[in-house]
Scaffold this active site. Structure first.
Site, PDB file in Angstrom:
ATOM      1  N   TYR A 142      26.031  19.540 124.803  1.00  0.00           N
ATOM      2  CA  TYR A 142      24.985  20.581 124.311  1.00  0.00           C
ATOM      3  C   TYR A 142      24.585  19.895 123.074  1.00  0.00           C
ATOM      4  O   TYR A 142      23.401  19.849 122.677  1.00  0.00           O
ATOM      5  CB  TYR A 142      25.687  21.863 124.048  1.00  0.00           C
ATOM      6  CG  TYR A 142      24.823  23.117 123.706  1.00  0.00           C
ATOM      7  CD1 TYR A 142      23.809  23.550 124.414  1.00  0.00           C
ATOM      8  CD2 TYR A 142      25.174  23.523 122.534  1.00  0.00           C
ATOM      9  CE1 TYR A 142      23.042  24.441 123.778  1.00  0.00           C
ATOM     10  CE2 TYR A 142      24.537  24.431 121.991  1.00  0.00           C
ATOM     11  CZ  TYR A 142      23.394  25.211 122.700  1.00  0.00           C
ATOM     12  OH  TYR A 142      22.516  25.996 122.107  1.00  0.00           O
ATOM     13  N   LYS A 146      20.934  18.553 121.563  1.00  0.00           N
ATOM     14  CA  LYS A 146      20.221  19.245 120.417  1.00  0.00           C
ATOM     15  C   LYS A 146      19.923  18.095 119.182  1.00  0.00           C
ATOM     16  O   LYS A 146      18.686  18.245 118.829  1.00  0.00           O
ATOM     17  CB  LYS A 146      21.249  20.574 119.825  1.00  0.00           C
ATOM     18  CG  LYS A 146      21.402  21.589 120.821  1.00  0.00           C
ATOM     19  CD  LYS A 146      20.074  22.066 120.884  1.00  0.00           C
ATOM     20  CE  LYS A 146      19.876  23.610 121.808  1.00  0.00           C
ATOM     21  NZ  LYS A 146      18.756  23.973 122.606  1.00  0.00           N
TER      22      LYS A 146
HETATM   23  N1  SER Z   1      25.271  30.368 120.936  1.00  0.00           N
HETATM   24  C1  SER Z   1      25.332  28.782 121.508  1.00  0.00           C
HETATM   25  C2  SER Z   1      26.542  28.415 122.274  1.00  0.00           C
HETATM   26  O1  SER Z   1      27.610  29.031 121.897  1.00  0.00           O
HETATM   27  C3  SER Z   1      25.123  28.104 120.291  1.00  0.00           C
HETATM   28  O2  SER Z   1      23.849  27.516 119.921  1.00  0.00           O
HETATM   29  O3  SER Z   1      26.642  27.645 123.034  1.00  0.00           O
END
Ligand code: SER
Length: 320
Positions: A142, A146
Site C-alpha cells: 500500500y 502511495k
Molecule cells: N486508513 C488507511 C489504512 O489503514 C491509511 O491510509 O490503510
C-alpha cells in the site's frame, strides 16, 4: 460550474464525498462511479451514478469525455492490511487506477485528486512531528503504491502540466460507509461495537499512536486543496494533514467516559502491529496550513461525542 467524476464512489470516503460535492458544485455536476453494480444501485438513489472499472482505460476515458469532466477524484484503492494479503493485486488496482486517471486527466485537461496516506512513510521516517519532506521508505505494498503515486502525480504535473493535487490522509473516522482492510479501521469499528455490544476486541497494540481525522475535516481538505490558488502551492503530491493523534487506549478511555459499561480487550494482529509500528506517531502539517489554509475543526472530544451520537441513531434505525 465544474463537472466532477468520483471514481470508487461507494467506499468510505466516496459515500460522503459525493453529497458534499453535490452541495458545493450542484447535483447535476457530480458523477459517482463504482465498480460494483450493487453499490451503483445504492448510489443512484441520491446521485447520478454509473458502473465503471477504473482499470478499463477506454471505458474510463469515454465517461470523462461524455460527461465533459473537469476534475476527477480517484478513490479506487485497496487499503494497507488487505494489500498485504495480495500485494500483486494491490499494485494492479492502486497503480492501474492511478495511471489511467493520470493519462485521462492529461488527455482531457482534468484536474486530478488522488489521496496519499500516512502509509507512504516507513520505519526510517522520523515518527514524531513527521516533516512534510522526509525519508519515505514504506514496507507495505500500500505504501509503495502511495509513494510511487505521489512521484508519478508530481511528474505528470511538471512534465505535462496536469493539475494533480493530493493530501496524505491519516486514519479517517466516519459513520457513513465502513472502511475496509485498513490498519486504522479499529478507530471506526470500536464505536459500532461500543454502542451495540458494549465491548470491542482491538487488533492494534494499546499504546500505538497514529494520526486521525474526522470525516467532515477530510471532506473540507479535499475541496480546499483542489480549490487552492495554484500560485501558493509549493507542494502538490502530497500534503501532510492531521487533526489528532491518539492510541487505542486513549480513545477507549474517552468512549468509557461516555459509555461506562464499555470494555476493550486486545487480540493483536501481527500484520497490523507491524504496519502501525512503521507509521508516524504524529505528522507536522504546517505546509498544508501555510500553502492552502488547512485548519481542522474536529478534535478527539468532539469527534467521540459525534460518533457515539451517530452510531446510536444508526442502531435505533436498525442499520447495523
Ligand atoms: N486508513 C488507511 C489504512 O489503514 C491509511 O491510509 O490503510
Amino acid at each position: 460550474m465544474k463537472r466532477i467524476l468520483v471514481v470508487g464512489a461507494g467506499g468510505q470516503i466516496g459515500t460522503e464525498l459525493v453529497p458534499f460535492l453535490q452541495k458545493h458544485y450542484g447535483y447535476d455536476n457530480v458523477i459517482a462511479a463504482d465498480l460494483k453494480p450493487a453499490v451503483v444501485e445504492r448510489l443512484s438513489r441520491t446521485a447520478i451514478a454509473m458502473t465503471l472499472d477504473a482499470l478499463n482505460e477506454v471505458e474510463y476515458a469515454d465517461t470523462v469525455r461524455r460527461y465533459r469532466i473537469d476534475a476527477i477524484y480517484n478513490l479506487a484503492a485497496l487499503l494497507s492490511a488487505t494489500g498485504e494479503k495480495d500485494p500483486q493485486l494491490a499494485w494492479k488496482i492502486n497503480m492501474g487506477a492511478l495511471l489511467n486517471s493520470l493519462n485521462i486527466a492529461k488527455e482531457y485537461g482534468c484536474a486530478l485528486f488522488t489521496p496519499s496516506s500516512i502509509g507512504a512513510f516507513g520505519e526510517n521516517t522520523p515518527h514524531y512531528k513527521t516533516p512534510q519532506d522526509t525519508v519515505m521508505r514504506p514496507n507495505t505494498m500500500y505504501g509503495v503504491c502511495k509513494v510511487s503515486g505521489e512521484l508519478l502525480s508530481d511528474y505528470y504535473h511538471t512534465r505535462f502540466g496536469v493539475d494533480t493535487r493530493s493530501v496524505r490522509f491519516p486514519g479517517i473516522i466516519s459513520n457513513g460507509a465502513m472502511p475496509g482492510g485498513g490498519t486504522t479501521d479499529y478507530a471506526v469499528e470500536v464505536f459500532y461495537h461500543a454502542v451495540k455490544y458494549g465491548k470491542y476486541t482491538c487488533e492494534v497494540p494499546e499504546n500505538r499512536y497514529m494520526d486521525m481525522l474526522y470525516m467532515p475535516d477530510a471532506l473540507d481538505a479535499m475541496i480546499q486543496v483542489m480549490e487552492a490558488d495554484p500560485s501558493r502551492l509549493i507542494h502538490r503530491n502530497s500534503f501532510n494533514i492531521t487533526a489528532m493523534s491518539f492510541t487505542p487506549k486513549q480513545l477507549f478511555t474517552q468512549i468509557q467516559k461516555r459509555i461506562p459499561e464499555f470494555s476493550a480487550t486486545y487480540n493483536i494482529d501481527p500484520v497490523k502491529d507491524q504496519i502501525s509500528a512503521s507509521w508516524p506517531d504524529c505528522l507536522d502539517d504546517s505546509c498544508a496550513r501555510k500553502e492552502w489554509g488547512w485548519n481542522p475543526r474536529w478534535g478527539l472530544h468532539e469527534m467521540v461525542d459525534d460518533m457515539i451520537r451517530a452510531c446510536r441513531e444508526k442502531l435505533l434505525r436498525g442499520e447495523f
